[in-house]
Every structure is written in structure tokens, then in C-alpha cells.
Scaffold this motif. Structure first.
Motif, PDB file in Angstrom:
ATOM      1  N   GLU A 226       1.045  -1.396  -0.237  1.00  0.00           N
ATOM      2  CA  GLU A 226      -0.050   0.494  -0.076  1.00  0.00           C
ATOM      3  C   GLU A 226       0.825   1.113  -0.002  1.00  0.00           C
ATOM      4  OE1 GLU A 226      -3.728   2.036   2.731  1.00  0.00           O
ATOM      5  OE2 GLU A 226      -2.499   0.067   3.404  1.00  0.00           O
ATOM      6  N   ASN A 227       1.874   1.225   1.044  1.00  0.00           N
ATOM      7  CA  ASN A 227       2.605   2.800   0.903  1.00  0.00           C
ATOM      8  C   ASN A 227       3.347   3.184  -0.059  1.00  0.00           C
ATOM      9  OD1 ASN A 227       1.621   3.038   3.220  1.00  0.00           O
ATOM     10  ND2 ASN A 227       3.209   1.589   4.638  1.00  0.00           N
ATOM     11  N   SER A 228       4.049   1.877  -0.329  1.00  0.00           N
ATOM     12  CA  SER A 228       4.750   1.883  -1.958  1.00  0.00           C
ATOM     13  C   SER A 228       3.351   1.839  -2.809  1.00  0.00           C
ATOM     14  CB  SER A 228       5.338   0.411  -2.834  1.00  0.00           C
ATOM     15  OG  SER A 228       6.449   0.322  -1.974  1.00  0.00           O
ATOM     16  N   LEU A 229       2.749   2.132  -3.103  1.00  0.00           N
ATOM     17  CA  LEU A 229       1.496   2.401  -4.165  1.00  0.00           C
ATOM     18  C   LEU A 229       1.125   3.306  -4.095  1.00  0.00           C
ATOM     19  CD1 LEU A 229      -0.154  -1.782  -4.420  1.00  0.00           C
ATOM     20  CD2 LEU A 229       1.427   0.019  -6.262  1.00  0.00           C
ATOM     21  N   LEU A 230       0.860   3.741  -2.706  1.00  0.00           N
ATOM     22  CA  LEU A 230       0.796   4.896  -2.666  1.00  0.00           C
ATOM     23  C   LEU A 230       1.434   5.998  -3.142  1.00  0.00           C
ATOM     24  CD1 LEU A 230      -1.325   5.130   0.944  1.00  0.00           C
ATOM     25  CD2 LEU A 230      -2.012   4.894  -2.180  1.00  0.00           C
ATOM     26  N   SER A 231       2.815   5.536  -3.145  1.00  0.00           N
ATOM     27  CA  SER A 231       3.470   7.295  -3.949  1.00  0.00           C
ATOM     28  C   SER A 231       3.680   7.425  -5.106  1.00  0.00           C
ATOM     29  CB  SER A 231       5.046   6.838  -3.218  1.00  0.00           C
ATOM     30  OG  SER A 231       5.639   5.340  -3.355  1.00  0.00           O
ATOM     31  N   MET A 232       3.009   6.086  -6.181  1.00  0.00           N
ATOM     32  CA  MET A 232       3.219   6.081  -7.393  1.00  0.00           C
ATOM     33  C   MET A 232       1.645   6.284  -8.062  1.00  0.00           C
ATOM     34  SD  MET A 232       5.846   2.951  -8.265  1.00  0.00           S
ATOM     35  CE  MET A 232       5.284   2.072  -7.145  1.00  0.00           C
ATOM     36  N   PRO A 233       0.784   7.223  -8.620  1.00  0.00           N
ATOM     37  CA  PRO A 233      -0.021   7.196  -8.572  1.00  0.00           C
ATOM     38  C   PRO A 233      -0.897   7.084  -9.473  1.00  0.00           C
ATOM     39  CG  PRO A 233       0.498   9.154  -7.368  1.00  0.00           C
ATOM     40  CD  PRO A 233       0.987   8.331  -7.688  1.00  0.00           C
ATOM     41  N   ALA A 234       0.102   6.948 -10.695  1.00  0.00           N
ATOM     42  CA  ALA A 234      -0.149   6.429 -12.165  1.00  0.00           C
ATOM     43  C   ALA A 234      -0.156   5.487 -12.334  1.00  0.00           C
ATOM     44  CB  ALA A 234       1.051   7.244 -13.260  1.00  0.00           C
ATOM     45  N   ILE A 235       0.600   4.887 -11.161  1.00  0.00           N
ATOM     46  CA  ILE A 235       0.672   2.369 -11.047  1.00  0.00           C
ATOM     47  C   ILE A 235      -1.239   2.789 -10.383  1.00  0.00           C
ATOM     48  CG2 ILE A 235       2.000   0.552  -9.978  1.00  0.00           C
ATOM     49  CD1 ILE A 235       3.305   2.378 -11.945  1.00  0.00           C
ATOM     50  N   LEU A 236      -1.076   3.191  -9.145  1.00  0.00           N
ATOM     51  CA  LEU A 236      -2.868   2.929  -9.327  1.00  0.00           C
ATOM     52  C   LEU A 236      -3.674   3.151  -9.921  1.00  0.00           C
ATOM     53  CD1 LEU A 236      -2.143   5.070  -5.581  1.00  0.00           C
ATOM     54  CD2 LEU A 236      -2.766   2.232  -6.077  1.00  0.00           C
ATOM     55  N   ILE A 237      -3.330   3.859 -11.386  1.00  0.00           N
ATOM     56  CA  ILE A 237      -4.431   4.442 -12.057  1.00  0.00           C
ATOM     57  C   ILE A 237      -4.552   2.437 -12.900  1.00  0.00           C
ATOM     58  CG2 ILE A 237      -5.267   5.137 -14.439  1.00  0.00           C
ATOM     59  CD1 ILE A 237      -4.151   7.862 -12.861  1.00  0.00           C
ATOM     60  N   LEU A 238      -2.796   2.353 -13.684  1.00  0.00           N
ATOM     61  CA  LEU A 238      -2.824   1.440 -13.573  1.00  0.00           C
ATOM     62  C   LEU A 238      -2.783  -0.361 -13.787  1.00  0.00           C
ATOM     63  CD1 LEU A 238      -1.118   0.725 -17.508  1.00  0.00           C
ATOM     64  CD2 LEU A 238       0.460   0.774 -15.430  1.00  0.00           C
ATOM     65  N   ILE A 239      -3.092  -0.386 -11.965  1.00  0.00           N
ATOM     66  CA  ILE A 239      -2.979  -2.014 -12.242  1.00  0.00           C
ATOM     67  C   ILE A 239      -4.984  -2.125 -12.080  1.00  0.00           C
ATOM     68  CG2 ILE A 239      -3.928  -2.612  -9.753  1.00  0.00           C
ATOM     69  CD1 ILE A 239      -1.912  -1.752  -8.790  1.00  0.00           C
ATOM     70  N   PRO A 240      -6.055  -1.664 -12.539  1.00  0.00           N
ATOM     71  CA  PRO A 240      -7.605  -2.647 -12.811  1.00  0.00           C
ATOM     72  C   PRO A 240      -7.365  -2.480 -14.458  1.00  0.00           C
ATOM     73  CG  PRO A 240      -7.122  -0.055 -11.170  1.00  0.00           C
ATOM     74  CD  PRO A 240      -6.822  -0.222 -11.759  1.00  0.00           C
ATOM     75  N   SER A 241      -7.101  -1.760 -14.671  1.00  0.00           N
ATOM     76  CA  SER A 241      -6.841  -1.747 -15.805  1.00  0.00           C
ATOM     77  C   SER A 241      -6.463  -3.287 -16.260  1.00  0.00           C
ATOM     78  CB  SER A 241      -6.420  -1.133 -16.523  1.00  0.00           C
ATOM     79  OG  SER A 241      -7.250   0.730 -16.286  1.00  0.00           O
ATOM     80  N   LEU A 242      -4.430  -3.381 -15.630  1.00  0.00           N
ATOM     81  CA  LEU A 242      -3.998  -4.105 -16.617  1.00  0.00           C
ATOM     82  C   LEU A 242      -4.413  -5.424 -15.820  1.00  0.00           C
ATOM     83  CD1 LEU A 242      -0.362  -2.544 -16.522  1.00  0.00           C
ATOM     84  CD2 LEU A 242      -1.850  -3.588 -18.927  1.00  0.00           C
ATOM     85  N   VAL A 243      -4.840  -5.683 -14.608  1.00  0.00           N
ATOM     86  CA  VAL A 243      -5.461  -7.088 -14.242  1.00  0.00           C
ATOM     87  C   VAL A 243      -6.475  -7.624 -14.464  1.00  0.00           C
ATOM     88  CG1 VAL A 243      -7.109  -7.598 -11.933  1.00  0.00           C
ATOM     89  CG2 VAL A 243      -4.347  -6.733 -12.265  1.00  0.00           C
ATOM     90  N   LYS A 244      -7.600  -6.502 -15.704  1.00  0.00           N
ATOM     91  CA  LYS A 244      -8.689  -7.277 -16.079  1.00  0.00           C
ATOM     92  C   LYS A 244      -8.140  -7.635 -17.250  1.00  0.00           C
ATOM     93  CE  LYS A 244     -12.080  -6.603 -15.538  1.00  0.00           C
ATOM     94  NZ  LYS A 244     -12.985  -7.273 -14.952  1.00  0.00           N
TER      95      LYS A 244
END
Length: 185
Positions: free
Chosen positions: A35-53
Motif C-alpha cells: 500500500e505505501n509503495s503504491l500510494l507514492s506512485m499514483p500513475a501505477i494506481l491508475i494502471l493496476i485495475p486496467s492491466l489486471v482486467k
């Protein structure tokens, strides 16, 4: 007695859905540990749901095609089967094109929101994660479809829910693997 009774559907579906629920919990816990690592990279947070799908959705498309082939009597052998071969190629093309498209859209969205990440980095993460995800998910899709059919289970009842959840699990792991390989996380 009809194959499609309420009792029969519940009896066949409940174990599969129980497994998929456990897989969903595991995916949530994996994300929670980072969680802490991901919160420091907001672009990755946007990327995760799309890539996972991408893996789960294209794997489900592949599973539906294989299931239809079994129902029509076209899917007896896994090797040298044009239905399997063509379906895997088509799903792979859709998956790879989707990963590039997602990279572009996430780059634009993150730039507009003011926390951009270099496009090449997003593209590398996307392609690495999707190649890992599609390799595992498509292999599992073909395997689960053939095993389900061989043991007299309807692949429609097993493949799509299992592959959608497996796509989530492998997708998240693929993203973290890509971040590790690129020395980002």
C-alpha cells in the motif's frame, strides 16, 4: 433429469465461486502489503485495475471460445487444434494491443492530473506485466477447459470464474514483477 437444474448449478458453481473468493482475498492482501509503495506512485494506481482486467477478460473470452468448441464437438485434442491455436492467437493480439492502449490512456490521465510518469516506463510495465499474465492465464484457460470437459463438467461453469480471478492474481503479481525488474519498487 435436466443438466441445468437449480440444484445442479449450485452444486457445481459453489465450489468454484468459493475458490474465486479466496483468490480475491489473496489479491487484496497482496495489494495491501504494498500500500505505501503504491500510494507514492499514483500513475501505477491508475494502471493496476486496467492491466489486471486484460488477462482475466481475454482469458475469459478464450475460455468461452473453447467451451463453445467443446459443445460443438470441435475440441477433442489440445495439440494441433485450430480452434485452440486461432483462439489463443486472437486473444493474445487483443491483450497486447490493450496493454499498449492502457499505457497511452494512463499516461494521458496521469499527465492531466499532474502526477505523470514517463510513457516508456508505463509501456514497459504494461507489456512486461501483460506478457506474464497472458502466458499464465492462457495456459490455465486451455488446461482448465480441457480438464473440465474431460471430467464431464461444463467448461462454462468453471473456466470463466476461475480465469477471471486467476487473471486478477497473476496480473497483480505481473505488475509487481515488472516494477521489480525495472527497479521501480
Amino acid at each position: 433429469m435436466s443438466y441445468y437444474t437449480v440444484e445442479g448449478i449450485i452444486r457445481r458453481g459453489l465450489p468454484v465461486l468459493t475458490v474465486t473468493c479466496v483468490m480475491g482475498i489473496i489479491v487484496g492482501q497482496i495489494l495491501n502489503t504494498r500500500e505505501n509503495s503504491l500510494l507514492s506512485m499514483p500513475a501505477i494506481l491508475i494502471l493496476i485495475p486496467s492491466l489486471v482486467k486484460i488477462g482475466g477478460d481475454t482469458g475469459s473470452m478464450l475460455g468461452a471460445r473453447l467451451s463453445s468448441a467443446f459443445h460443438m464437438g470441435l475440441g477433442d485434442r489440445i495439440y494441433r487444434n485450430p480452434v485452440v491455436h486461432n483462439s489463443v492467437i486472437a486473444a493474445s493480439i487483443v491483450g497486447l494491443v490493450s496493454s499498449v492502449s492502457v499505457s497511452i490512456l494512463v499516461f494521458i490521465a496521469s499527465m492531466l492530473m499532474g502526477f505523470g510518469m514517463p510513457f516508456i516506463t508505463l509501456l514497459e510495465i504494461s507489456v512486461i506485466a501483460v506478457v506474464i499474465e497472458l502466458s499464465v492465464v492462457y495456459s490455465a484457460t486451455v488446461g482448465i477447459a480441457f480438464v473440465s470437459h474431460r471430467f464431464g463438467m461444463d467448461p462454462d461453469d468453471t473456466v470463466i470464474p476461475l480465469i477471471a480471478s486467476l487473471g486478477d492474481l497473476v496480473g497483480v503479481m505481473g505488475i509487481f514483477t515488472a516494477l521489480h525488474l525495472l527497479h521501480i519498487l
